[in-house]
Design an enzyme around this catalytic site. Sequence first.
Site, PDB file in Angstrom:
ATOM      1  N   HIS A  36      89.876  46.425  26.322  1.00 51.81           N
ATOM      2  CA  HIS A  36      89.334  45.308  27.100  1.00 51.81           C
ATOM      3  C   HIS A  36      89.289  44.066  26.243  1.00 51.81           C
ATOM      4  O   HIS A  36      89.082  44.135  25.030  1.00 51.81           O
ATOM      5  CB  HIS A  36      87.929  45.626  27.622  1.00 51.81           C
ATOM      6  CG  HIS A  36      86.976  46.116  26.580  1.00 51.81           C
ATOM      7  ND1 HIS A  36      87.006  47.409  26.097  1.00 51.81           N
ATOM      8  CD2 HIS A  36      85.978  45.496  25.913  1.00 51.81           C
ATOM      9  CE1 HIS A  36      86.060  47.563  25.189  1.00 51.81           C
ATOM     10  NE2 HIS A  36      85.433  46.403  25.044  1.00 51.81           N
ATOM     11  N   ILE A  83      77.849  43.629  31.626  1.00 55.32           N
ATOM     12  CA  ILE A  83      76.511  44.013  32.080  1.00 55.32           C
ATOM     13  C   ILE A  83      75.426  43.454  31.156  1.00 55.32           C
ATOM     14  O   ILE A  83      74.274  43.311  31.570  1.00 55.32           O
ATOM     15  CB  ILE A  83      76.425  45.560  32.161  1.00 55.32           C
ATOM     16  CG1 ILE A  83      75.342  45.988  33.139  1.00 55.32           C
ATOM     17  CG2 ILE A  83      76.229  46.197  30.804  1.00 55.32           C
ATOM     18  CD1 ILE A  83      75.418  47.463  33.522  1.00 55.32           C
TER      19      ILE A  83
HETATM   20  P1  5GP Z   1      82.925  46.775  23.072  1.00 58.54           P
HETATM   21  O1  5GP Z   1      81.870  46.881  22.025  1.00 58.54           O
HETATM   22  O2  5GP Z   1      83.531  48.120  23.411  1.00 58.54           O
HETATM   23  O3  5GP Z   1      83.968  45.739  22.725  1.00 58.54           O
HETATM   24  O4  5GP Z   1      82.214  46.199  24.349  1.00 58.54           O
HETATM   25  C1  5GP Z   1      81.848  46.950  25.469  1.00 58.54           C
HETATM   26  C2  5GP Z   1      81.155  46.013  26.426  1.00 58.54           C
HETATM   27  O5  5GP Z   1      81.022  46.680  27.667  1.00 58.54           O
HETATM   28  C3  5GP Z   1      79.748  45.571  26.010  1.00 58.54           C
HETATM   29  O6  5GP Z   1      79.704  44.158  25.929  1.00 58.54           O
HETATM   30  C4  5GP Z   1      78.848  46.126  27.117  1.00 58.54           C
HETATM   31  O7  5GP Z   1      77.783  45.272  27.447  1.00 58.54           O
HETATM   32  C5  5GP Z   1      79.820  46.304  28.265  1.00 58.54           C
HETATM   33  N1  5GP Z   1      79.476  47.380  29.196  1.00 58.54           N
HETATM   34  C6  5GP Z   1      79.133  48.665  28.881  1.00 58.54           C
HETATM   35  N2  5GP Z   1      78.924  49.394  29.989  1.00 58.54           N
HETATM   36  C7  5GP Z   1      79.144  48.552  31.037  1.00 58.54           C
HETATM   37  C8  5GP Z   1      79.077  48.735  32.449  1.00 58.54           C
HETATM   38  O8  5GP Z   1      78.783  49.809  32.975  1.00 58.54           O
HETATM   39  N3  5GP Z   1      79.372  47.668  33.217  1.00 58.54           N
HETATM   40  C9  5GP Z   1      79.711  46.448  32.671  1.00 58.54           C
HETATM   41  N4  5GP Z   1      79.993  45.447  33.515  1.00 58.54           N
HETATM   42  N5  5GP Z   1      79.786  46.248  31.343  1.00 58.54           N
HETATM   43  C10 5GP Z   1      79.503  47.284  30.536  1.00 58.54           C
END
Ligand code: 5GP
Length: 122
Positions: free
Chosen positions: A104, A34
């Site tokens: 992820h 997103i």
């Molecule tokens: P992390 O820091 O956990 O590795 O990354 C989480 C990622 O999820 C971030 O890059 C953030 O932009 C993405 N993200 C968070 N909420 C959403 C959402 O509701 N939809 C999408 N498509 N991405 C999300």
Amino acid sequence: MAYDESNIFARILRGEIPCDKVYEDDHALAFKDINPQTPTHILVVPKGPYASFDDFSAQASEAEIAGFVRAAGKIARELGVVAPGYRILANTGPDAHQEVMHFHLHLFAGKDLGRMIKPPEK
Ligand code: 5GP
């Protein structure tokens, strides 16, 4: 770490909130981040309830792990980013700033991605 079924990616997997899907099979769902950090920024999530790479690597079945890794490679090929190059990254825990507690992979591509880790400030 206990898996929290209310995390945002679990809700996307259940279809409770939308995503911009690029791929899905029995083991993985991939969708656009997103808040993209690169021209191509895809999140690849396993379908099972794993909170982190640590959890997934320790608890997932061989079939889940193989299916997930195969899916990630296939997504990169389908996106056409193998020849120019891409980066896969899995933030795990506080020092890596993991925000969403469903394992992820980030798949970054579409530009020169620079060095892997920002060099220390001089
Ligand atoms: P992390 O820091 O956990 O590795 O990354 C989480 C990622 O999820 C971030 O890059 C953030 O932009 C993405 N993200 C968070 N909420 C959403 C959402 O509701 N939809 C999408 N498509 N991405 C999300």
